[in-house]
Design an enzyme around this catalytic site. Structure first.
Site, PDB file in Angstrom:
ATOM      1  CB  VAL A  69      -0.926   0.026   1.235  1.00  0.00           C
ATOM      2  CG1 VAL A  69      -1.672   1.372   1.316  1.00  0.00           C
ATOM      3  CG2 VAL A  69      -1.923  -1.123   1.185  1.00  0.00           C
ATOM      4  CB  ALA A 114       4.773   2.676   1.061  1.00  0.00           C
ATOM      5  CE  LYS A 115       5.235  -1.302   8.078  1.00  0.00           C
ATOM      6  NZ  LYS A 115       6.297  -0.505   8.748  1.00  0.00           N
ATOM      7  N   GLY A 116       4.194  -2.860   3.307  1.00  0.00           N
ATOM      8  CA  GLY A 116       3.938  -4.110   2.618  1.00  0.00           C
ATOM      9  C   GLY A 116       3.860  -5.246   3.610  1.00  0.00           C
ATOM     10  CG  ASP A 136       7.511  -3.791   9.912  1.00  0.00           C
ATOM     11  OD1 ASP A 136       6.671  -4.495  10.477  1.00  0.00           O
ATOM     12  OD2 ASP A 136       7.627  -2.571  10.136  1.00  0.00           O
TER      13      ASP A 136
END
Length: 425
Positions: free
Chosen positions: A72, A117-119, A158
């Site tokens: 995202v 953003a992040k995944g 992460d």
């Protein structure tokens, strides 16, 4: 009009949905304080791009599993998107969206030119072999390849990922590009263009935030750390090195307590050997919930989202909470703790050390240059302390909590960028 938080039946709310509800609630408060119009509020609440992919994984026994992956990009008005990738069984699109939103405000708050953003991949990495993890990582990267790049979207480690994961991502991207592209990820091994000081950067930021919030010598200050993982373990070590007395820690396997203070270095060695703090011979066993309610000066929640809720917040006795994790305190708990006089250093400030040094790593990669560890630490400290000072000043001037002030600054800067850029077409 405030930002709408969807109403859901409590029994059906997943941790990811709870995190997204919290993020939208915090955005709504900031938007109200800033007087943003309805259209701009809606833009800030809506991710720029959201991608869900299926990731097939060939297991060692020849069987095939298919797991869900996500990326995202919440906002790119201030620069390329930036955010970690987590491998965790409970990861879903709601959690990833919330984390991307928090990253947007975090980058704006500390003044680095990134969007959020992040995944994530919905998988338990602990049950996979190294070769299965590599195959999973490379296939996931291949699926999200159109979104990422050193000038578009830069992933980082992460929960459940590390520098080896970043090395696989960099290699997969570089093979597709036809040349080496170290700037596509941060948190890489040093041999591939990683930065000195990146490994413990988030934890160092937590230490800086804690010492700044205390405003006095840490000698004798008692600390409890929930989540003795990659952030919590080093945060505990850095606080102990500064003179604080770390009396309790926990991880998924258990919790331990020693009122005289834990030998953090010895405990870290125990965890390396056994896999958990549970059974540590120089401390007493403790229930997970009890750790959050200990009578300590500082509580550092450094695990996952939603640890402090309306049900346990009334029993939290720490006068200072420094959020090493993202979203560990629910909005309902926030109100209870504020009424109790508890000071909370919010996640988008307290754990910003990781993205700050990720930015410094990216700058070094883009310039084909490197700084010394001391230069990186000075830059990290300057940005953390500067952001803390600004948050404290806005909180005092507007009569806000530190969390509200941090979001007013972060959201305000992103809103200003939207307004200055205008709307195309």
């Amino acid at each position: 009009m405030s930002v709408m938080v969807p109403s859901r039946t409590p029994a059906l709310i997943t941790p990811g949905q709870q995190a997204l509800d919290s993020a939208l609630h915090q955005l709504g408060q900031a938007a109200e304080e800033l007087g943003l119009d309805d259209g701009l509020r809606t833009m800030l609440a809506t991710p720029r791009r959201s991608l869900t992919v299926s990731v097939p994984v060939r297991r060692e026994d020849g069987s095939l599993d298919v797991v869900q992956g996500f990326r995202v990009q919440h906002n790119v008005s201030r620069g390329p998107a930036k955010g970690g990738i987590r491998f965790h069984p409970s990861t879903d699109i709601h959690e990833v969206t919330a984390l991307a939103m928090w990253m947007t405000w975090k980058c704006a708050l500390v003044g680095i030119p990134y969007g959020g953003a992040k995944g994530g991949v919905s998988v338990d990495p602990t049950v996979l072999s190294t070769r299965e993890l590599e195959r999973l990582t490379r296939r996931y990267v291949n699926e999200i390849l159109p979104l990422i790049g050193p000038e578009k979207d830069i992933p980082a480690p992460d929960v459940g990922t590390d520098e080896q994961t970043m090395a696989w991502i960099m290699d997969t991207y570089s093979v597709n590009a036809g040349y080496s592209v170290p700037g596509v990820v941060t948190g890489k091994p040093m041999t591939l263009g990683g930065s000195l000081g990146r490994t413990g950067a988030t934890s160092r930021g937590v230490q800086i935030a804690t010492l700044t919030a205390l405003g006095r010598s840490p000698e004798g200050v008692t600390v409890a750390v929930q989540g003795f993982g990659k952030v919590g373990a080093l945060a505990a070590q850095y606080l102990a090195d500064a003179g604080a007395r770390v009396v309790a820690v926990s991880d998924v396997g258990g919790a331990v307590h020693n009122s005289s203070g834990l030998d953090v270095a010895d405990l870290r060695a125990w965890v390396t050997e056994t896999g958990s703090v549970a059974g540590y011979r120089h401390a007493d066993a403790l229930a997970h919930d009890e750790l959050l309610e200990l009578d300590v000066d500082v509580l550092v929640p450094a695990a996952l989202e939603g640890a402090i809720t309306a049900s346990n917040a009334p029993r939290v006795r720490a006068r200072l909470i420094v959020e090493g994790a993202n979203g560990p305190t629910t909005p309902e708990a926030d109100e209870i703790l504020a009424a109790q006089g508890t000071t909370i250093v919010p996640d988008i400030l307290a754990n910003a050390g990781g993205v700050i040094v990720s930015y410094l790593e990216w700058v070094q990669n883009m310039q084909a240059y490197s700084w010394s560890a001391s230069e990186v630490e000075v830059r990290l400290r300057d940005l953390m302390e500067g952001a803390f000072s600004e948050v404290k000043s806005v909180a005092a001037a507007r009569g806000l909590t530190l969390r509200q002030a941090a979001h007013v600054i972060g959201v305000g800067r992103v809103a200003e960028a939207h307004q200055m850029r205008g709307l195309y077409p």
